[in-house]
Each structure stands twice: as C-alpha cells, then as structure tokens.
Design a protein around this motif. Structure first.
Motif, mmCIF file in Angstrom:
data_model
loop_
_atom_site.group_PDB
_atom_site.id
_atom_site.type_symbol
_atom_site.label_atom_id
_atom_site.label_comp_id
_atom_site.label_asym_id
_atom_site.label_seq_id
_atom_site.Cartn_x
_atom_site.Cartn_y
_atom_site.Cartn_z
ATOM 1 N N GLY A 98 1.713 23.927 -12.265
ATOM 2 C CA GLY A 98 1.225 23.993 -13.638
ATOM 3 C C GLY A 98 2.200 23.353 -14.599
ATOM 4 O O GLY A 98 3.417 23.479 -14.438
ATOM 5 N N ILE A 99 1.653 22.642 -15.585
ATOM 6 C CA ILE A 99 2.451 22.022 -16.638
ATOM 7 C C ILE A 99 1.813 22.366 -17.974
ATOM 8 O O ILE A 99 0.593 22.268 -18.126
ATOM 9 C CB ILE A 99 2.501 20.490 -16.488
ATOM 10 C CG1 ILE A 99 3.328 20.087 -15.268
ATOM 11 C CG2 ILE A 99 3.062 19.830 -17.741
ATOM 12 C CD1 ILE A 99 4.822 20.211 -15.467
ATOM 13 N N ARG A 100 2.630 22.769 -18.949
ATOM 14 C CA ARG A 100 2.142 22.988 -20.304
ATOM 15 C C ARG A 100 2.937 22.109 -21.258
ATOM 16 O O ARG A 100 4.167 22.185 -21.294
ATOM 17 C CB ARG A 100 2.258 24.453 -20.716
ATOM 18 C CG ARG A 100 1.628 24.752 -22.075
ATOM 19 C CD ARG A 100 1.502 26.232 -22.328
ATOM 20 N NE ARG A 100 0.811 26.497 -23.589
ATOM 21 C CZ ARG A 100 0.466 27.708 -24.016
ATOM 22 N NH1 ARG A 100 0.746 28.765 -23.261
ATOM 23 N NH2 ARG A 100 -0.169 27.870 -25.164
ATOM 24 N N LEU A 101 2.222 21.268 -22.007
ATOM 25 C CA LEU A 101 2.832 20.313 -22.912
ATOM 26 C C LEU A 101 2.247 20.461 -24.303
ATOM 27 O O LEU A 101 1.034 20.669 -24.456
ATOM 28 C CB LEU A 101 2.578 18.880 -22.428
ATOM 29 C CG LEU A 101 3.110 18.507 -21.037
ATOM 30 C CD1 LEU A 101 2.516 17.183 -20.593
ATOM 31 C CD2 LEU A 101 4.632 18.420 -21.062
ATOM 32 N N VAL A 152 3.642 16.249 -34.800
ATOM 33 C CA VAL A 152 4.638 15.514 -34.027
ATOM 34 C C VAL A 152 5.999 16.199 -34.039
ATOM 35 O O VAL A 152 6.783 16.069 -33.091
ATOM 36 C CB VAL A 152 4.735 14.058 -34.543
ATOM 37 C CG1 VAL A 152 5.373 14.015 -35.932
ATOM 38 C CG2 VAL A 152 5.483 13.173 -33.557
ATOM 39 N N GLN A 153 6.282 16.982 -35.079
ATOM 40 C CA GLN A 153 7.572 17.668 -35.160
ATOM 41 C C GLN A 153 7.707 18.803 -34.146
ATOM 42 O O GLN A 153 8.795 19.330 -33.933
ATOM 43 C CB GLN A 153 7.791 18.239 -36.565
ATOM 44 C CG GLN A 153 7.920 17.199 -37.653
ATOM 45 C CD GLN A 153 6.573 16.684 -38.132
ATOM 46 O OE1 GLN A 153 5.513 17.198 -37.739
ATOM 47 N NE2 GLN A 153 6.589 15.666 -38.986
ATOM 48 N N ARG A 154 6.600 19.168 -33.481
ATOM 49 C CA ARG A 154 6.640 20.316 -32.560
ATOM 50 C C ARG A 154 6.287 19.940 -31.129
ATOM 51 O O ARG A 154 6.047 20.807 -30.298
ATOM 52 C CB ARG A 154 5.695 21.405 -33.063
ATOM 53 C CG ARG A 154 6.088 22.000 -34.411
ATOM 54 C CD ARG A 154 5.067 23.024 -34.865
ATOM 55 N NE ARG A 154 4.879 24.083 -33.888
ATOM 56 C CZ ARG A 154 3.845 24.926 -33.856
ATOM 57 N NH1 ARG A 154 2.890 24.804 -34.762
ATOM 58 N NH2 ARG A 154 3.758 25.860 -32.951
ATOM 59 N N VAL A 155 6.237 18.661 -30.815
ATOM 60 C CA VAL A 155 5.859 18.250 -29.469
ATOM 61 C C VAL A 155 6.970 18.561 -28.470
ATOM 62 O O VAL A 155 8.129 18.757 -28.848
ATOM 63 C CB VAL A 155 5.524 16.745 -29.421
ATOM 64 C CG1 VAL A 155 4.366 16.422 -30.361
ATOM 65 C CG2 VAL A 155 6.754 15.886 -29.764
ATOM 66 N N GLY A 156 6.594 18.607 -27.187
ATOM 67 C CA GLY A 156 7.609 18.786 -26.163
ATOM 68 C C GLY A 156 7.104 19.484 -24.920
ATOM 69 O O GLY A 156 5.981 20.008 -24.872
ATOM 70 N N LEU A 157 7.937 19.483 -23.898
ATOM 71 C CA LEU A 157 7.672 20.211 -22.663
ATOM 72 C C LEU A 157 7.860 21.700 -22.932
ATOM 73 O O LEU A 157 8.918 22.119 -23.418
ATOM 74 C CB LEU A 157 8.639 19.735 -21.580
ATOM 75 C CG LEU A 157 8.610 20.462 -20.237
ATOM 76 C CD1 LEU A 157 7.271 20.279 -19.535
ATOM 77 C CD2 LEU A 157 9.754 19.956 -19.342
ATOM 78 N N HIS A 211 3.795 13.674 -11.314
ATOM 79 C CA HIS A 211 4.997 14.204 -11.948
ATOM 80 C C HIS A 211 4.831 14.160 -13.458
ATOM 81 O O HIS A 211 3.975 13.455 -13.986
ATOM 82 C CB HIS A 211 6.237 13.406 -11.538
ATOM 83 C CG HIS A 211 6.311 12.038 -12.135
ATOM 84 N ND1 HIS A 211 5.539 10.983 -11.706
ATOM 85 C CD2 HIS A 211 7.080 11.530 -13.152
ATOM 86 C CE1 HIS A 211 5.824 9.898 -12.405
ATOM 87 N NE2 HIS A 211 6.751 10.200 -13.299
ATOM 88 N N ALA A 212 5.658 14.937 -14.118
ATOM 89 C CA ALA A 212 5.745 14.895 -15.578
ATOM 90 C C ALA A 212 7.211 14.850 -15.962
ATOM 91 O O ALA A 212 8.088 15.229 -15.181
ATOM 92 C CB ALA A 212 5.070 16.117 -16.204
ATOM 93 N N TYR A 213 7.466 14.355 -17.161
ATOM 94 C CA TYR A 213 8.842 14.360 -17.640
ATOM 95 C C TYR A 213 8.901 14.895 -19.063
ATOM 96 O O TYR A 213 7.915 14.889 -19.797
ATOM 97 C CB TYR A 213 9.483 12.972 -17.550
ATOM 98 C CG TYR A 213 9.062 11.956 -18.592
ATOM 99 C CD1 TYR A 213 9.593 11.981 -19.884
ATOM 100 C CD2 TYR A 213 8.168 10.935 -18.273
ATOM 101 C CE1 TYR A 213 9.237 11.032 -20.834
ATOM 102 C CE2 TYR A 213 7.807 9.976 -19.211
ATOM 103 C CZ TYR A 213 8.336 10.029 -20.486
ATOM 104 O OH TYR A 213 7.979 9.097 -21.419
ATOM 105 N N GLY A 214 10.089 15.362 -19.431
ATOM 106 C CA GLY A 214 10.342 15.818 -20.786
ATOM 107 C C GLY A 214 11.740 15.427 -21.214
ATOM 108 O O GLY A 214 12.663 15.378 -20.393
ATOM 109 N N VAL A 215 11.885 15.113 -22.497
ATOM 110 C CA VAL A 215 13.197 14.799 -23.068
ATOM 111 C C VAL A 215 13.704 16.044 -23.787
ATOM 112 O O VAL A 215 13.071 16.534 -24.729
ATOM 113 C CB VAL A 215 13.117 13.600 -24.031
ATOM 114 C CG1 VAL A 215 14.487 13.328 -24.651
ATOM 115 C CG2 VAL A 215 12.608 12.359 -23.299
#
Length: 313
Positions: A211-214, A259-264, A38-42
């Motif tokens: 598929g997951i893109r992070l 770091v300002q552009r990270v995310g799911l 699994h993956a998670y995103g905030v």
C-alpha cells in the motif's frame, strides 16, 4: 537494482500532452496490464540521512544506497528498500535534478509483466481521450559510458506539479546484460517485476509493498487516473476528491491537497513471516511500525512546505 524517472526528461523528450481529466469511476473489464512497481518520495535531509544510516532498516529489508546514471547523463542517489516484486525509493532534498528534488515531490511507476503490454496500454489511453501520450526510453550506464536500454515509459502528460506517474516496460536488452543481475525468464515474454528484482529480500523481514498513500495536487491526480484505468486498476473515488486504486495486491491511495502539503504519507508492507511483537522505530521525522502479524506500516510526518525548502540543483 535501482531506478527513478526524472519526470522533466520526459517533458524534454516530447511536448506536453495537456492535462488529462479523471472520468467516471469504473472497474476495468479487461485484464490488468500495469502493476505497482515502485514509488519514490523526497524527504527532508534529516530524515533522508537517518534512513541512509539506519541499522534497523538494513535488518528489516534488502536495503541499499546507490547512485545511478540514466538517459542524458542524469544521475541520482537514492535509498532503496527492495522486495520480491516491488520496492520503495527515498531521496533527500536536492538528490534529484530541478523541481523533482523539492521537498514533498513524489513519483510512481506501474509496470507490465508481459512484453508488448505497454503498447496496449498506450492504445487504451488514446481511446480514453489522451490523444498524445508522452513516451520515453530510459537507459542505464553501468560506468563504461555505453547506455543500455532499460525500460520504455508512457506519461499522460509532460506537465506536472510535484507528482508524476508513468507506465513502464523493461527492455529485453537490459535482461540480456549480465550487469543487470536479473533472473532468467520464467515464461516467454517475461518482463516482470520478480524477474527484475534480486532475491535478497528472502534474508530480510520485508517482502513487498502492499500500500502507498500520497498527497498530490488535484491536477497531478487528474493526470494519474487515466493511466491507472488504462492499466486495469479498479479505481474508486473517495469523499473530498481522493482516489483509491486496487490491483495486483497493492492499494494506491491519493489525497488531493494544495501544493504546499504534497508528499509521501504512508507505506504498508507485507512481511516474509509473521512476528508476535510490535516494534516502533523512529527514523528522522518518520515512524516504522513492524507487527504484530505479517505487516509493517511506515508513516512520514509533514515537513515544511516545498516552497520553503528550495529546489535541487
């Protein structure tokens, strides 16, 4: 069935191992031992709330909102889309403790299917130069104040920016506890994902995450690649520093960003049956496109930088 690792717990349980470095690409020569779990995103609060109250998602997937108590009394409340072997876990800002509750924070667990494979992965990590991997045992409290061993984990490091990946292996004590609502073993040593997850996916359209893109920082990506290689994923570099990992029917893509552009960014899912239509469902600052055919793609739009959203308490 719910789980998320609060990465800070692993760092507290044992000192950081330093930053692992991505090595040359190569396809694993041994069998695959770790598979996407699994993956998670905030997400921003508006999107998280829209997901939580979406009638469409309850028709589309085995969907639930639950609060879990893990090791050390840590609790988290997430929104879950459960498949046959894989799932997706979504949070709003502040739903996880500390910086793990920051907008754009993400995480991913890759798990074993056979008991005893996690120690073999740890040995591979050591041979690859990760001399002091971080290990941790997660527990679950079903409400009686007695923690049940849930799964063992390994990280390449206890230090991270806003993304962490871990290898994991479910514990026999958890499968033996009837409150876990797990399935009987299909073979000796079965600690697999399909055994862990319920079969409620059969009554919905979503089958699995394929598929997951992070978007992650370069440091977090460098710490992730050795784990994927040790687990038997085929890892390929992309122009610009990105990485794609293949294995077990799931494609993982990582794009290095500040770091300002990270995310799911995007999730691709297989369906239990093909559909003839194309349906676009707007859910907060995201769009879930279902069909035509046997897949769905969920795209998450860029929000404000993590620093402007604050951190969870």
């Amino acid at each position: 069935m719910i789980m998320v690792i609060v990465l800070a717990l692993a760092g507290a349980a044992r000192g950081g191992a330093g930053t692992a470095r991505a090595e040359e690409d190569g396809t694993a020569t041994e069998r695959q031992r770790l598979f996407y779990n699994h993956a998670y995103g905030v997400l921003d609060r508006e999107t998280a709330d829209a997901i939580e109250h979406s009638a469409h998602l309850r028709d589309f997937a085995a969907f639930q909102v639950r609060t879990t108590t893990g090791a050390g009394g840590q609790t988290w409340t997430g929104r879950y889309l459960m498949g046959r072997e894989t799932y997706l876990e979504l949070f709003g800002v502040g739903d996880l403790p500390g910086k793990d509750g920051t907008l754009g924070a993400t995480g991913m667990g890759v798990s074993t299917e056979h008991a005893g494979d996690l120690p073999a992965v740890i040995e591979r990590l050591r041979k690859a130069g990760i001399t002091d991997p971080v290990t941790f045992r997660q527990t679950r409290d079903f409400g009686d104040g007695v923690p049940v061993p849930w799964f063992d984990t390994v990280f390449t490091t206890g230090e991270y920016d806003l993304f962490g990946a871990w290898g994991m292996e479910y514990r026999p004590e958890y499968f033996a506890d009837p409150r876990g609502d797990t399935e009987p073993a299909s073979h000796p040593g079965d600690v697999g994902r399909e055994r862990y997850l319920p079969d409620t996916y059969r009554d919905r359209l979503m089958r699995d995450v394929t598929g997951i893109r992070l978007a992650v920082t370069a440091r977090d990506l460098a710490d992730t690649v050795p784990l994927l290689k040790a687990g038997g994923f085929a890892v390929r570099s992309l122009p610009g520093g990105g990485v794609v990992a293949y294995g077990g029917g799931t494609t993982l893509r990582f794009d290095p960003v500040p770091v300002q552009r990270v995310g799911l960014k995007q999730v691709t899912m297989s369906l239990n049956r093909p559909v003839a239509y194309r349906h676009v469902e707007r859910i907060g600052h995201s769009a879930l496109v279902v069909g035509p055919g046997s897949r769905a793609v969920w795209t998450f739009e860029r929000q404000d930088p993590p620093g402007s959203a604050g951190q969870g308490s």
